[in-house]
Enzyme design. Structure first.
Site, mmCIF file in Angstrom:
data_model
loop_
_atom_site.group_PDB
_atom_site.id
_atom_site.type_symbol
_atom_site.label_atom_id
_atom_site.label_comp_id
_atom_site.label_asym_id
_atom_site.label_seq_id
_atom_site.Cartn_x
_atom_site.Cartn_y
_atom_site.Cartn_z
ATOM 1 N NE ARG A 95 -19.246 74.088 20.935
ATOM 2 C CZ ARG A 95 -18.875 73.938 20.986
ATOM 3 N NH1 ARG A 95 -18.232 74.862 22.090
ATOM 4 N NH2 ARG A 95 -17.810 72.666 20.838
ATOM 5 C CD GLN B 31 -12.106 71.514 26.878
ATOM 6 O OE1 GLN B 31 -11.239 71.402 27.587
ATOM 7 N NE2 GLN B 31 -12.869 72.701 26.335
ATOM 8 N NE ARG C 224 -18.978 70.899 28.894
ATOM 9 C CZ ARG C 224 -18.437 71.347 27.991
ATOM 10 N NH1 ARG C 224 -18.492 72.427 27.026
ATOM 11 N NH2 ARG C 224 -16.949 71.102 27.273
ATOM 12 C CG HIS D 109 -18.186 78.618 28.980
ATOM 13 N ND1 HIS D 109 -18.777 78.600 27.970
ATOM 14 C CD2 HIS D 109 -17.632 77.377 28.323
ATOM 15 C CE1 HIS D 109 -17.760 78.738 27.238
ATOM 16 N NE2 HIS D 109 -16.926 77.885 27.472
ATOM 17 C CG ASP E 233 -9.751 80.115 25.013
ATOM 18 O OD1 ASP E 233 -9.813 80.532 26.530
ATOM 19 O OD2 ASP E 233 -9.910 79.115 24.779
ATOM 20 C CD GLU F 232 -15.641 81.397 29.423
ATOM 21 O OE1 GLU F 232 -15.813 79.803 29.564
ATOM 22 O OE2 GLU F 232 -15.767 81.253 27.859
#
Ligand SMILES: O=P(O)(O)OC[C@H]1O[C@H](O)[C@H](O)[C@@H](O)[C@@H]1O
Length: 301
Positions: free
Chosen positions: A57, A82, A87, A164, A208, A269
Protein backbone atom coordinates in the site's frame (compact mmCIF):
# COMPACT_ATOMS: atom_id res chain seq x y z
CA UNK A 1 28.39 1.19 -3.82
CA UNK A 2 25.56 2.60 -5.92
CA UNK A 3 23.58 -0.65 -6.15
CA UNK A 4 23.08 -2.73 -3.01
CA UNK A 5 21.11 -5.96 -3.01
CA UNK A 6 19.74 -7.78 0.03
CA UNK A 7 17.53 -10.86 0.07
CA UNK A 8 14.33 -8.83 -0.26
CA UNK A 9 15.34 -5.39 -1.57
CA UNK A 10 17.59 -3.45 -3.94
CA UNK A 11 18.75 0.08 -3.08
CA UNK A 12 20.13 2.27 -5.87
CA UNK A 13 21.92 5.51 -4.94
CA UNK A 14 23.20 8.21 -7.24
CA UNK A 15 27.01 8.10 -7.37
CA UNK A 16 27.31 11.91 -7.09
CA UNK A 17 24.84 12.24 -4.25
CA UNK A 18 23.84 9.29 -2.11
CA UNK A 19 20.86 11.15 -0.67
CA UNK A 20 19.24 10.73 -4.11
CA UNK A 21 18.19 7.08 -4.17
CA UNK A 22 15.38 4.60 -4.59
CA UNK A 23 14.52 1.29 -2.92
CA UNK A 24 12.77 -1.59 -4.66
CA UNK A 25 11.11 -4.49 -2.90
CA UNK A 26 11.60 -7.65 -4.97
CA UNK A 27 8.01 -8.55 -4.10
CA UNK A 28 6.03 -6.84 -6.85
CA UNK A 29 9.24 -5.06 -8.00
CA UNK A 30 7.59 -2.28 -6.02
CA UNK A 31 9.56 0.96 -5.66
CA UNK A 32 8.83 1.72 -1.97
CA UNK A 33 10.97 4.85 -1.65
CA UNK A 34 12.33 7.46 -4.06
CA UNK A 35 14.30 10.31 -2.54
CA UNK A 36 15.78 13.32 -4.28
CA UNK A 37 18.39 15.11 -2.14
CA UNK A 38 17.01 13.35 0.92
CA UNK A 39 13.37 14.32 0.26
CA UNK A 40 10.90 11.46 -0.08
CA UNK A 41 8.65 11.68 -3.16
CA UNK A 42 6.46 8.64 -2.53
CA UNK A 43 3.79 7.86 0.06
CA UNK A 44 4.09 4.53 1.86
CA UNK A 45 1.43 3.52 4.38
CA UNK A 46 2.81 2.81 7.87
CA UNK A 47 0.76 -0.42 7.81
CA UNK A 48 1.92 -1.51 4.32
CA UNK A 49 2.88 -5.20 4.26
CA UNK A 50 6.47 -5.56 3.08
CA UNK A 51 6.70 -9.31 3.74
CA UNK A 52 5.06 -10.56 0.54
CA UNK A 53 1.74 -11.35 2.19
CA UNK A 54 -0.16 -8.59 0.34
CA UNK A 55 0.54 -6.01 -2.40
CA UNK A 56 2.26 -2.92 -1.01
CA UNK A 57 0.00 0.00 0.00
CA UNK A 58 2.18 2.81 -1.32
CA UNK A 59 5.22 3.41 -3.51
CA UNK A 60 4.80 2.28 -7.13
CA UNK A 61 2.90 -1.02 -7.35
CA UNK A 62 2.81 -2.48 -10.87
CA UNK A 63 -0.53 -3.39 -12.40
CA UNK A 64 -0.55 -6.23 -14.98
CA UNK A 65 -2.35 -7.85 -16.83
CA UNK A 66 -5.63 -6.27 -15.67
CA UNK A 67 -6.49 -2.93 -14.06
CA UNK A 68 -9.33 -3.24 -11.55
CA UNK A 69 -11.50 -6.30 -12.03
CA UNK A 70 -12.59 -7.59 -15.45
CA UNK A 71 -16.35 -8.15 -15.23
CA UNK A 72 -16.96 -10.07 -18.48
CA UNK A 73 -16.88 -13.76 -17.46
CA UNK A 74 -15.90 -14.78 -21.00
CA UNK A 75 -12.65 -12.82 -20.73
CA UNK A 76 -9.86 -15.03 -19.25
CA UNK A 77 -8.66 -11.99 -17.25
CA UNK A 78 -11.89 -12.08 -15.21
CA UNK A 79 -10.44 -14.92 -13.09
CA UNK A 80 -7.66 -12.70 -11.74
CA UNK A 81 -8.02 -10.57 -8.61
CA UNK A 82 -8.12 -6.75 -8.74
CA UNK A 83 -5.01 -5.31 -10.48
CA UNK A 84 -3.70 -8.68 -11.69
CA UNK A 85 -0.64 -10.68 -10.67
CA UNK A 86 2.52 -8.57 -11.06
CA UNK A 87 2.18 -6.78 -7.73
CA UNK A 88 1.68 -10.12 -5.94
CA UNK A 89 4.72 -11.88 -7.45
CA UNK A 90 8.37 -11.85 -6.44
CA UNK A 91 10.43 -10.59 -9.38
CA UNK A 92 13.97 -11.59 -10.27
CA UNK A 93 16.67 -8.94 -9.87
CA UNK A 94 18.61 -8.97 -13.14
CA UNK A 95 21.35 -6.53 -12.10
CA UNK A 96 22.60 -3.29 -13.59
CA UNK A 97 21.90 -2.32 -17.18
CA UNK A 98 23.26 0.45 -19.39
CA UNK A 99 21.72 3.82 -18.57
CA UNK A 100 20.12 6.08 -21.19
CA UNK A 101 21.29 9.25 -19.49
CA UNK A 102 24.94 10.27 -19.03
CA UNK A 103 24.63 10.52 -15.26
CA UNK A 104 22.11 7.66 -14.91
CA UNK A 105 22.26 4.40 -12.96
CA UNK A 106 19.88 1.69 -14.21
CA UNK A 107 18.78 -1.68 -12.88
CA UNK A 108 16.43 -4.33 -14.22
CA UNK A 109 13.89 -6.79 -12.81
CA UNK A 110 12.17 -9.63 -14.64
CA UNK A 111 8.95 -11.62 -14.23
CA UNK A 112 7.92 -14.79 -16.09
CA UNK A 113 5.26 -17.47 -15.38
CA UNK A 114 7.99 -19.79 -13.96
CA UNK A 115 8.61 -17.45 -11.00
CA UNK A 116 5.30 -15.54 -10.79
CA UNK A 117 2.65 -16.16 -8.12
CA UNK A 118 1.63 -19.77 -8.77
CA UNK A 119 -1.96 -19.48 -7.61
CA UNK A 120 -2.51 -16.58 -9.99
CA UNK A 121 -0.74 -18.00 -13.05
CA UNK A 122 -3.03 -21.03 -12.67
CA UNK A 123 -5.96 -18.64 -13.11
CA UNK A 124 -4.42 -16.87 -16.13
CA UNK A 125 -2.25 -19.37 -17.89
CA UNK A 126 -0.31 -17.42 -20.57
CA UNK A 127 3.36 -17.16 -21.43
CA UNK A 128 4.79 -13.66 -20.88
CA UNK A 129 8.06 -11.89 -20.09
CA UNK A 130 8.14 -8.59 -18.22
CA UNK A 131 11.33 -6.56 -18.00
CA UNK A 132 11.23 -3.52 -15.74
CA UNK A 133 14.06 -0.98 -16.06
CA UNK A 134 14.48 1.66 -13.36
CA UNK A 135 16.90 4.50 -14.03
CA UNK A 136 17.92 7.16 -11.55
CA UNK A 137 19.50 10.50 -12.41
CA UNK A 138 20.15 13.38 -10.01
CA UNK A 139 16.65 14.71 -10.69
CA UNK A 140 14.53 11.90 -12.16
CA UNK A 141 13.34 8.33 -11.94
CA UNK A 142 12.50 6.58 -15.20
CA UNK A 143 10.38 3.43 -14.99
CA UNK A 144 10.28 1.51 -18.25
CA UNK A 145 8.35 -1.70 -18.92
CA UNK A 146 8.75 -4.14 -21.75
CA UNK A 147 6.09 -6.82 -22.12
CA UNK A 148 6.80 -9.68 -24.54
CA UNK A 149 4.94 -12.69 -25.77
CA UNK A 150 7.67 -15.28 -26.47
CA UNK A 151 7.87 -16.56 -30.05
CA UNK A 152 7.51 -20.10 -28.66
CA UNK A 153 4.11 -19.38 -27.10
CA UNK A 154 1.08 -20.65 -28.95
CA UNK A 155 -1.44 -17.91 -28.27
CA UNK A 156 -1.72 -14.15 -28.11
CA UNK A 157 -2.81 -12.50 -24.86
CA UNK A 158 -4.53 -9.27 -23.89
CA UNK A 159 -3.39 -7.02 -21.07
CA UNK A 160 -3.46 -3.68 -19.33
CA UNK A 161 -0.41 -2.00 -17.81
CA UNK A 162 -0.28 0.70 -15.11
CA UNK A 163 2.26 2.32 -12.77
CA UNK A 164 0.14 2.83 -9.62
CA UNK A 165 2.25 5.68 -8.18
CA UNK A 166 1.39 6.97 -4.68
CA UNK A 167 2.83 10.50 -4.46
CA UNK A 168 3.63 12.10 -1.13
CA UNK A 169 2.06 15.52 -0.64
CA UNK A 170 1.71 17.94 2.28
CA UNK A 171 -2.04 18.47 2.31
CA UNK A 172 -4.60 17.11 -0.18
CA UNK A 173 -6.80 20.19 0.25
CA UNK A 174 -3.96 22.49 -0.88
CA UNK A 175 -3.07 20.25 -3.82
CA UNK A 176 -4.15 20.42 -7.43
CA UNK A 177 -3.30 18.52 -10.58
CA UNK A 178 -2.80 20.20 -13.93
CA UNK A 179 -3.04 19.53 -17.64
CA UNK A 180 -5.85 16.98 -17.75
CA UNK A 181 -8.46 19.54 -18.83
CA UNK A 182 -10.44 18.77 -21.97
CA UNK A 183 -10.02 15.03 -21.69
CA UNK A 184 -12.53 12.28 -21.50
CA UNK A 185 -13.01 11.10 -17.95
CA UNK A 186 -14.79 8.13 -16.41
CA UNK A 187 -15.84 8.65 -12.81
CA UNK A 188 -15.50 5.21 -11.19
CA UNK A 189 -17.66 6.26 -8.22
CA UNK A 190 -20.57 7.75 -10.19
CA UNK A 191 -20.07 5.33 -13.13
CA UNK A 192 -20.34 8.25 -15.55
CA UNK A 193 -18.38 9.43 -18.59
CA UNK A 194 -17.93 13.11 -19.42
CA UNK A 195 -15.39 15.66 -20.65
CA UNK A 196 -13.53 17.35 -17.82
CA UNK A 197 -13.70 21.11 -18.31
CA UNK A 198 -12.28 22.23 -14.97
CA UNK A 199 -8.94 24.05 -15.31
CA UNK A 200 -7.32 21.92 -12.57
CA UNK A 201 -8.27 18.92 -10.44
CA UNK A 202 -8.92 19.65 -6.77
CA UNK A 203 -9.96 17.39 -3.90
CA UNK A 204 -12.78 17.74 -1.35
CA UNK A 205 -13.96 14.13 -1.14
CA UNK A 206 -13.18 10.60 -2.35
CA UNK A 207 -11.86 10.81 -5.91
CA UNK A 208 -11.46 7.94 -8.39
CA UNK A 209 -11.39 8.90 -12.08
CA UNK A 210 -9.85 7.55 -15.26
CA UNK A 211 -8.72 10.19 -17.79
CA UNK A 212 -8.34 8.50 -21.14
CA UNK A 213 -6.35 9.15 -24.33
CA UNK A 214 -4.35 11.96 -22.76
CA UNK A 215 -1.81 13.11 -25.34
CA UNK A 216 1.74 12.13 -24.36
CA UNK A 217 2.90 15.75 -24.88
CA UNK A 218 0.91 16.67 -21.76
CA UNK A 219 2.88 16.41 -18.58
CA UNK A 220 0.88 16.05 -15.43
CA UNK A 221 1.93 18.16 -12.47
CA UNK A 222 1.04 17.85 -8.81
CA UNK A 223 1.07 21.36 -7.41
CA UNK A 224 0.85 22.69 -3.85
CA UNK A 225 -0.07 26.40 -3.67
CA UNK A 226 1.90 27.26 -6.80
CA UNK A 227 4.86 24.98 -6.05
CA UNK A 228 5.32 21.95 -8.30
CA UNK A 229 5.87 18.89 -6.11
CA UNK A 230 5.94 16.23 -8.83
CA UNK A 231 5.91 16.05 -12.63
CA UNK A 232 4.94 12.93 -14.58
CA UNK A 233 5.97 12.44 -18.21
CA UNK A 234 4.75 9.45 -20.21
CA UNK A 235 5.35 7.45 -23.32
CA UNK A 236 2.79 4.87 -24.62
CA UNK A 237 0.69 5.38 -21.47
CA UNK A 238 -2.40 7.29 -22.68
CA UNK A 239 -4.61 6.83 -19.60
CA UNK A 240 -4.25 8.38 -16.17
CA UNK A 241 -6.07 7.30 -13.05
CA UNK A 242 -6.32 9.85 -10.25
CA UNK A 243 -7.28 8.45 -6.84
CA UNK A 244 -7.65 9.62 -3.29
CA UNK A 245 -9.55 7.34 -0.86
CA UNK A 246 -10.55 10.15 1.56
CA UNK A 247 -11.94 9.35 5.05
CA UNK A 248 -14.29 6.36 4.78
CA UNK A 249 -12.37 4.32 2.22
CA UNK A 250 -9.12 4.84 4.20
CA UNK A 251 -10.90 3.64 7.34
CA UNK A 252 -11.89 0.43 5.53
CA UNK A 253 -8.36 -0.42 4.35
CA UNK A 254 -6.56 -2.47 7.03
CA UNK A 255 -3.13 -1.68 5.54
CA UNK A 256 -3.71 2.10 5.36
CA UNK A 257 -2.17 3.95 8.31
CA UNK A 258 -2.37 6.48 9.75
CA UNK A 259 -6.06 6.84 8.94
CA UNK A 260 -5.43 10.54 8.26
CA UNK A 261 -2.78 9.50 5.68
CA UNK A 262 -5.15 10.29 2.80
CA UNK A 263 -4.24 13.97 3.41
CA UNK A 264 -0.63 13.20 2.55
CA UNK A 265 -1.06 11.15 -0.62
CA UNK A 266 -2.50 11.22 -4.09
CA UNK A 267 -2.26 8.48 -6.69
CA UNK A 268 -1.58 9.61 -10.24
CA UNK A 269 -1.35 6.38 -12.18
CA UNK A 270 -0.06 6.39 -15.74
CA UNK A 271 -1.25 3.39 -17.71
CA UNK A 272 -2.83 1.75 -20.71
CA UNK A 273 -6.13 0.66 -19.16
CA UNK A 274 -9.04 1.86 -21.28
CA UNK A 275 -8.40 -0.73 -23.97
CA UNK A 276 -6.49 -3.98 -23.82
CA UNK A 277 -3.25 -4.36 -25.74
CA UNK A 278 -3.19 -7.53 -27.81
CA UNK A 279 0.22 -9.21 -28.08
CA UNK A 280 0.89 -12.00 -30.56
CA UNK A 281 3.69 -14.60 -30.19
CA UNK A 282 7.01 -12.88 -30.95
CA UNK A 283 5.65 -9.36 -30.27
CA UNK A 284 6.84 -6.78 -27.74
CA UNK A 285 5.25 -3.68 -26.19
CA UNK A 286 7.16 -0.97 -24.31
CA UNK A 287 6.08 2.04 -22.27
CA UNK A 288 7.53 4.33 -19.64
CA UNK A 289 6.93 7.08 -17.14
CA UNK A 290 9.45 9.62 -15.91
CA UNK A 291 9.08 11.30 -12.55
CA UNK A 292 11.09 14.51 -12.75
CA UNK A 293 11.47 18.13 -11.70
CA UNK A 294 9.95 20.82 -13.93
CA UNK A 295 8.69 24.36 -13.56
CA UNK A 296 4.93 24.92 -13.49
CA UNK A 297 3.64 24.72 -17.02
CA UNK A 298 -0.01 25.00 -18.03
CA UNK A 299 -0.73 23.33 -21.33
CA UNK A 300 -3.86 24.77 -22.94
CA UNK A 301 -6.37 22.46 -24.66
O1 LIG B 1 -6.90 -1.41 -2.99
P1 LIG B 1 -6.22 -1.64 -4.31
O2 LIG B 1 -6.59 -2.93 -4.96
O3 LIG B 1 -4.73 -1.47 -4.18
O4 LIG B 1 -6.73 -0.49 -5.27
C1 LIG B 1 -6.53 0.85 -4.98
C2 LIG B 1 -7.19 1.74 -6.01
O5 LIG B 1 -6.57 1.54 -7.27
C3 LIG B 1 -6.99 2.43 -8.33
O6 LIG B 1 -6.64 3.74 -8.03
C4 LIG B 1 -8.49 2.33 -8.56
O7 LIG B 1 -8.92 3.33 -9.45
C5 LIG B 1 -9.25 2.43 -7.25
O8 LIG B 1 -10.62 2.14 -7.50
C6 LIG B 1 -8.69 1.49 -6.20
O9 LIG B 1 -9.38 1.64 -4.99
Amino acid sequence: MTVQETETKVVVSHPKDHSTQFTVLKYGATVISYKTKGNENLFLSEAAKLDGSKPVRGGIPLVFPVFGKESDPVNPLSKLPQHGLARNSTWEFLGESSPKEKDGVAVQFGLYPEIANEELTKLWNYDFTLILTLELTESSLRTNIEVSNPISSKTDFKFHWLFHTYFKIDDIEDTFITNLTGNNVYDQLLKENYIDKLPVIQFQEEFDKIYSNVDSSRMVQIVDRGEVLHTVKRSQLPDLVVWNPWIEKSAGMADFEPKTGFKNMVCVEAGHVKNYIDLKPGEKWTAEQILCEEKLKYQAI
